[in-house]
Write an enzyme that holds these catalytic residues in place. Structure first.
Site, mmCIF file in Angstrom:
data_model
loop_
_atom_site.group_PDB
_atom_site.id
_atom_site.type_symbol
_atom_site.label_atom_id
_atom_site.label_comp_id
_atom_site.label_asym_id
_atom_site.label_seq_id
_atom_site.Cartn_x
_atom_site.Cartn_y
_atom_site.Cartn_z
ATOM 1 N N CYS A 13 1.109 -1.804 -0.426
ATOM 2 C CA CYS A 13 0.509 0.211 -0.046
ATOM 3 C C CYS A 13 0.544 1.227 -0.017
ATOM 4 O O CYS A 13 2.363 1.269 -0.223
ATOM 5 C CB CYS A 13 -1.079 -0.380 1.374
ATOM 6 S SG CYS A 13 -0.020 -0.369 2.769
ATOM 7 N N ASN A 16 2.182 1.467 3.995
ATOM 8 C CA ASN A 16 2.618 0.132 5.286
ATOM 9 C C ASN A 16 2.741 0.186 6.330
ATOM 10 O O ASN A 16 3.092 -0.383 7.163
ATOM 11 C CB ASN A 16 4.603 -0.284 4.614
ATOM 12 C CG ASN A 16 4.323 -1.738 4.798
ATOM 13 O OD1 ASN A 16 5.749 -2.066 5.543
ATOM 14 N ND2 ASN A 16 3.381 -2.796 4.936
ATOM 15 N N CYS A 18 -1.315 0.515 7.139
ATOM 16 C CA CYS A 18 -2.864 0.314 7.697
ATOM 17 C C CYS A 18 -3.120 -1.336 6.802
ATOM 18 O O CYS A 18 -3.724 -1.887 7.463
ATOM 19 C CB CYS A 18 -3.435 2.089 7.242
ATOM 20 S SG CYS A 18 -3.177 3.183 8.111
ATOM 21 N N ARG A 19 -2.960 -0.992 5.566
ATOM 22 C CA ARG A 19 -3.958 -1.669 5.234
ATOM 23 C C ARG A 19 -2.948 -2.735 4.784
ATOM 24 O O ARG A 19 -3.425 -4.019 4.775
ATOM 25 C CB ARG A 19 -4.501 -1.832 3.352
ATOM 26 C CG ARG A 19 -5.450 -0.657 3.942
ATOM 27 C CD ARG A 19 -6.166 0.900 2.506
ATOM 28 N NE ARG A 19 -4.976 1.409 1.698
ATOM 29 C CZ ARG A 19 -4.450 1.909 1.078
ATOM 30 N NH1 ARG A 19 -5.499 2.387 0.016
ATOM 31 N NH2 ARG A 19 -3.315 2.637 0.886
ATOM 32 N N SER A 20 -1.671 -2.790 3.798
ATOM 33 C CA SER A 20 -1.000 -4.068 3.455
ATOM 34 C C SER A 20 -0.950 -5.009 4.839
ATOM 35 O O SER A 20 -0.294 -5.976 4.498
ATOM 36 C CB SER A 20 0.329 -3.886 2.405
ATOM 37 O OG SER A 20 1.207 -2.660 3.372
ATOM 38 N N ASP A 129 -7.961 3.844 0.957
ATOM 39 C CA ASP A 129 -7.098 4.148 1.931
ATOM 40 C C ASP A 129 -7.539 4.788 3.088
ATOM 41 O O ASP A 129 -8.758 5.597 3.243
ATOM 42 C CB ASP A 129 -6.561 5.445 1.142
ATOM 43 C CG ASP A 129 -5.430 6.253 2.294
ATOM 44 O OD1 ASP A 129 -5.185 5.311 3.467
ATOM 45 O OD2 ASP A 129 -4.085 6.655 1.687
HETATM 46 P P1 4NP Z 1 -1.795 2.724 4.281
HETATM 47 O O1 4NP Z 1 -2.891 3.750 4.565
HETATM 48 O O2 4NP Z 1 -1.477 3.782 2.545
HETATM 49 O O3 4NP Z 1 -3.308 2.066 4.146
HETATM 50 O O4 4NP Z 1 -0.617 2.332 4.778
HETATM 51 C C1 4NP Z 1 -1.880 5.183 4.635
HETATM 52 C C2 4NP Z 1 -0.526 5.085 5.909
HETATM 53 C C3 4NP Z 1 0.099 6.981 5.739
HETATM 54 C C4 4NP Z 1 -0.772 7.614 5.098
HETATM 55 C C5 4NP Z 1 -0.955 7.359 3.448
HETATM 56 C C6 4NP Z 1 -1.502 6.257 3.638
HETATM 57 N N1 4NP Z 1 0.593 8.907 5.207
HETATM 58 O O5 4NP Z 1 0.014 9.702 3.974
HETATM 59 O O6 4NP Z 1 1.072 9.004 6.108
#
Ligand code: 4NP
Length: 172
Positions: A13, A16, A18-20, A129
């Site tokens: 994602c 790294n 939240c989702r992955s 996201d």
């Molecule tokens: P992820 O979510 O891609 O599912 O881990 C996010 C975590 C942090 C951010 C964006 C999306 N960020 O902009 O810091």
């Protein structure tokens, strides 16, 4: 002794956190429930490196724990060039993850990069996201990841079984 083939999967994602990490943990749980964990090597990474070294977001840890899955010891990292040769399958959570991965990948690795839900047979959808949303976004992401992981495990188990018996698989 017979050595069974292993398949390696990298879940990707943006951050790294939240989702992955959730996809890695849930997929591992699905494999364990089917007695297949020894057949797969799993990891997750982000296309961005802002959270490198961090544990998963507490909201991902919480939704996983509610389903009996502990992802709290995972550590975020950025996708590295050698991931494109180390993993058989690289699954991005949304279209921008897939586009960023394809742009960074050596040409010969591009066919191993897919949209996670599309690879699960759910055409056209992404895992959104949830970072700027609330807990209900994480619950919805968990459900999408769970359903897709069950579908992918079924698809790949068939393929590993087919390759063991010497038959080509038509699912690629
Ligand atoms: P992820 O979510 O891609 O599912 O881990 C996010 C975590 C942090 C951010 C964006 C999306 N960020 O902009 O810091």
């Amino acid at each position: 002794m017979r050595v069974e083939p292993q398949k390696s999967i990298l879940f990707v994602c943006l951050g790294n956190i939240c989702r992955s990490p959730l996809a890695e943990g849930v997929f591992r749980d699905v494999l364990a429930s089917r007695g297949l964990e020894h057949r797969f090597v799993l990891d997750s990474a982000g296309t961005g490196g802002w959270h490198a070294g961090s544990a998963p977001d507490p909201r991902s840890v919480e939704i996983a724990a509610r389903h009996g899955i502990d992802i709290s010891s995972q550590q975020a990292r950025k996708v590295a060039l050698d991931d494109f040769s180390r993993f058989d399958l690289i699954l991005g959570m949304d279209r921008s993850n897939v586009a960023d991965l394809k742009a960074a990948a050596p040409h010969e690795a591009r066919e191993r990069i897919h949209l996670f839900l599309e690879f699960a047979g759910d055409r056209g959808r992404e895992v959104p996201d949830p970072y700027y949303g609330g807990a209900e976004g994480f619950a919805s992401v968990y459900r999408m990841i769970r359903d897709a992981s069950e579908a992918i495990a079924t698809r790949l188990d068939g393929r590993v079984a087919a390759s063991e018996s010497g038959h080509a698989s038509s699912t690629t």
